[in-house]
Every structure is written in C-alpha cells, then in structure tokens.
Design a protein around this motif. Structure first.
Motif, short mmCIF file in Angstrom:
data_model
loop_
_atom_site.label_atom_id
_atom_site.label_comp_id
_atom_site.label_asym_id
_atom_site.label_seq_id
_atom_site.Cartn_x
_atom_site.Cartn_y
_atom_site.Cartn_z
N ASP A 137 0.83 -1.22 0.00
CA ASP A 137 0.00 0.00 0.00
C ASP A 137 0.86 1.26 0.00
O ASP A 137 0.46 2.29 -0.53
N VAL A 138 2.02 1.18 0.66
CA VAL A 138 2.92 2.33 0.71
C VAL A 138 4.37 1.86 0.55
O VAL A 138 4.67 0.67 0.72
N LEU A 161 3.46 4.45 -5.55
CA LEU A 161 2.88 4.31 -4.20
C LEU A 161 3.19 5.57 -3.40
O LEU A 161 4.18 6.25 -3.66
N PRO A 162 2.35 5.89 -2.40
CA PRO A 162 2.73 6.97 -1.48
C PRO A 162 4.09 6.62 -0.87
O PRO A 162 4.28 5.49 -0.42
N SER A 163 5.02 7.59 -0.90
CA SER A 163 6.41 7.24 -0.56
C SER A 163 6.95 8.04 0.61
O SER A 163 6.65 9.22 0.75
N TYR A 164 7.78 7.37 1.40
CA TYR A 164 8.33 7.96 2.63
C TYR A 164 9.80 7.61 2.75
O TYR A 164 10.24 6.58 2.24
N VAL A 391 13.04 11.47 -6.03
CA VAL A 391 11.65 11.02 -6.20
C VAL A 391 10.87 11.11 -4.89
O VAL A 391 9.67 11.37 -4.88
N LEU A 392 11.56 10.97 -3.76
CA LEU A 392 10.87 11.13 -2.47
C LEU A 392 10.46 12.58 -2.27
O LEU A 392 9.44 12.87 -1.65
N THR A 394 9.82 14.81 -4.80
CA THR A 394 8.76 15.23 -5.73
C THR A 394 7.44 14.54 -5.42
O THR A 394 6.38 15.08 -5.65
N ASN A 395 7.54 13.33 -4.88
CA ASN A 395 6.32 12.54 -4.65
C ASN A 395 5.93 12.60 -3.18
O ASN A 395 5.66 11.58 -2.57
N SER A 396 5.90 13.82 -2.64
CA SER A 396 5.68 13.89 -1.19
C SER A 396 4.36 14.55 -0.79
O SER A 396 4.12 14.82 0.36
N ASP A 397 3.48 14.86 -1.78
CA ASP A 397 2.20 15.39 -1.29
C ASP A 397 1.07 14.38 -1.43
O ASP A 397 1.23 13.30 -1.88
#
Ligand code: 3PG
Length: 397
Positions: A137-138, A161-164, A391-392, A394-397
């Motif tokens: 899922d993440v 995927l939502p990324s952290y 990528v973390l 840019t893909n953080s919202d």
C-alpha cells in the motif's frame, strides 16, 4: 520529503527498500552495519502494526538468478538482528511474492529475493516497478546507499505508491545536510584516495562549498608533481597535472584554502614494515615512493581542525592497509574523535575505505556520523542529484 512521522502504517502493507548488499566472504557476512542500521525502521513499522515487506539488491547478478547471490541468508541475519521472525519469498514479484505478502499479519516481516535477479531492476522497467507496487500500500525507502541508482525498486516504484523516507535514509540526509547543505562554518573537508581522475567532480564541487580542502593520499602526489616537486616512484597521474593546477587556481578564486602535504613517509617498496623515512615534499628520493603523509602534515591539518566547526572526510591519508603507512590516518582519526567528543566538532565521514580506516583506528563510534554509503555518499558530495532521494521529494504530497 515525508518520513515515518507522517505515516500511520497500522494494518498497511509497507514495501521497504533496504540496502542488504552487505560484505560476504565464503557465505559468511563479514560486516553487519547495514543490517543493524536498517533495524530501527523495520522495528518501528512492525511495532506500529505494519505488514513489512523488505526488498533489496545483493551484489551484481546482472538480471539473472545467481544462487550464490540469493538474499536468503540475510533473512536469518535480519531476524537475529531484529529479534523477530523474518519470512522469505523466492522472488521479489509474481505469484509467490504476492502470496507471501498477502499472508502477512500485522507486525510481521517478509524479505523478498534479490531484486537484481530481474533485468528490469537496473533498467528501471515500469513492469517490474508495477510488480513491486502491487505487493504493498505504501513505499518506504531506507536505502540511501543505493539512492544513486535509478532502479525499479529505488526510483520507479516510488512513482506508484505513497512514498516515505525510512529512519536511516532520514539520518543520512540530515547528516549530509549538516555537513554541506547548511553547515556550521568553517567547514573543512579531507579528501584522500589514489586518483585525482576519479574524484574530479568531488574536488570541483567541494572548492565551491568548503572553507578548507585538505588533499591527501596518493592523489596529493599528482598535485605536488603538478607544482614541480619530484615525486620519485610515487603513484601519480602525469596526465592530470593541468587539471590539478586548474583545481588549485579555481579554489583560490573561490576563497577555499587548499592544504597539501608538506612532508611524506617514503619507502622503496610497498610492503608491510618496509624500511621507511619521513622527508619534506621537496626531498623525495628518485628510487622511493610516498606511502603516507608525515607528522608535520598531520599537525597542520589538526591545527586547522581545532578552528573548524564541521568536517567532511572521504579517503585515507596514506596506504593505511599496510603498517606503518597507517600512522597518519590513525593519528588524525584519533584527533578528530577527540575534537568531536570534547570540542563540538561535527565530523561526518563516508565511503568504503574511510569507514575501514576509522574502524581500524578504533574511532568509528566516536564520529558525529558515519555514512553507510559508498558510491551514493560520493555522488552526494559531488553535488549530484540522487534519483532515489529526488523522487521522495517530488512525490511527497
Ligand atoms: C553499495 O554497496 O554501494 C550499494 O549497495 C550499491 O551497490 P552497486 O554499486 O552494486 O549499485
């Protein structure tokens, strides 16, 4: 970028990109640092009720299944380090991986087989990234040391995927930011190693960022030769003399002080306990080679370090693998450790050889931060964008 502070992972399937590319000899793990540093992220996720799916590359199998490069032994090593069981799936995507991921209960941990057994990993193939994304899922990236690779498991999957950032990734980025992003000044950098040619980008970037740049190791020979000193049989790159002079000239225009060795330890052969002596840089005998820097050079570095707030260190001072040519590296490492402990010096080191040298000097634990990364640490110091980190962001919202 988002961190685990921004994620409630309870009941979620969390794909963690780790770097379990640990050194192995005859099937035995020889250094567990990367395993230990990964544990806080996995433990935190598991304790918060996540279903943790760990993936990593191991070695360079080049897209083929190479049994000696299986991650299976790492499942046991990881379980021991975590103090909780770790299941293993024989593939990182496909029906077997999907079934194993689906069978996980809250708080359980699964390790997937080597991502580089698929050619799509290094090609950043969207199909492989989609196969990985399907499991979870993440996505949590805790592999700073593989973040210079734009691969399916380090970059591609983060778009899906939502990324952290995991805790190790976060710690690495915070330490590097404290070193070069927004450091306390003066900043002193020590760069060693054998070749100017492999560290050109690094030197170019550092002269624009640090206040003092110390150049040591065999690469210093090239700089000294470029300034007209006779270097005898010392390792050096004759074709890099113009480049070395250009770096010195550029540093001057940028107000970066360059420190080169003023004395050298020389020997006529490169072997353990070879007879050696210390000479000034203008007195290297024709039949001798420089294998370490001398005590005056160590003193000169130390005196500047006493006024510095931040140190970035990559590369040993001499041929530290072979005594007595480890003398300067060990002496300086000990001085750095005590300035870190007693004078508030922020000391950040990284790179394979540097970590070995600090361990050899017995001060690894006394630095402010030692990066677990080799190539990624260097590329970051070179000022390059790391695809796995970008990528973390840019893909953080
Ligand atoms: C490393 O050990 O530096 C990383 O795991 C990257 O490995 P690689 O150089 O094979 O991509």
């Amino acid at each position: 970028f988002r961190t685990l502070d921004d994620l409630d992972p309870a009941g979620k399937r969390v794909l963690v990109r780790a770097d379990l590319n640990v050194p192995m000899k005859d099937g035995q793990i020889t250094d567990r640092t990367r395993i230990e540093r990964l544990c806080p992220t996995i433990r935190e996720l598991a304790e918060k009720g996540a279903r943790v799916i760990v993936c990593s590359h191991f070695d360079r199998p080049k897209g083929k299944v190479v049994p000696s490069m299986s991650l299976k032994p790492l499942a046991e090593a990881l379980a021991t380090a975590l103090g909780r069981p770790v299941a293993f799936a024989d593939d990182c995507v496909g029906p077997q991986a999907e079934a194993a991921a689906a069978a996980l209960k809250d708080g359980e941990v699964l390790l997937l087989e080597n991502t580089r057994f698929h050619a799509g990993e290094e090609k950043n193939d969207p199909a492989l990234a989609a196969g990985l994304a399907k499991l979870a899922d993440v996505y949590v990236n805790d592999a700073f040391s593989a973040a210079h690779r734009a691969h399916a498991s380090t970059e591609g999957v983060a778009h899906l995927l939502p990324s952290y950032a995991g805790r190790l990734m976060q710690a690495e980025l915070e330490a590097l930011d404290a070193a070069l992003g927004n450091p306390n000044r003066p900043v002193l950098a020590i760069v060693g190693g054998s070749k100017v040619s492999t560290k050109l980008d690094l030197l170019g970037n550092l002269t624009g960022k640090v206040d003092i740049l110390v150049i040591v190791g065999a690469m210093a020979n090239t700089f000294l030769a470029a300034q007209g000193f006779a270097m005898g049989k010392s390792l050096q790159e004759a074709e890099m003399h113009d480049t070395a002079r250009a770096i010195l000239a550029e540093a001057k225009t940028r107000n970066c002080e360059i420190v080169l060795p003023t004395d050298l330890v020389v020997a006529t052969e490169f072997k353990a306990n070879a007879p050696s002596r210390t000479v000034p840089v203008d007195a290297v005998p024709a039949d001798a080679m420089a294998l370490d820097v001398g005590p005056d050079t160590v003193d000169a570095i130390e005196s500047r370090l006493r006024n510095a707030s931040t140190l970035v260190w990559n590369g040993p001072l001499g041929a530290f693998e072979i005594p007595p040519f480890d003398t300067a590296t060990v002496a300086l490492a000990q001085a750095v450790a005590s300035l870190t402990q007693s004078a508030g010096l922020k000391s950040i080191a990284g790179g394979g050889d540097t970590v070995s040298a600090l361990r050899h000097a017995g001060v690894l634990e006394r630095m402010t931060y030692v990066s677990s990364a080799g190539g990624a640490f260097l590329e970051w110091l070179e000022g390059k964008t790391l695809p796995g980190v970008a990528v973390l962001e840019t893909n953080s919202d």
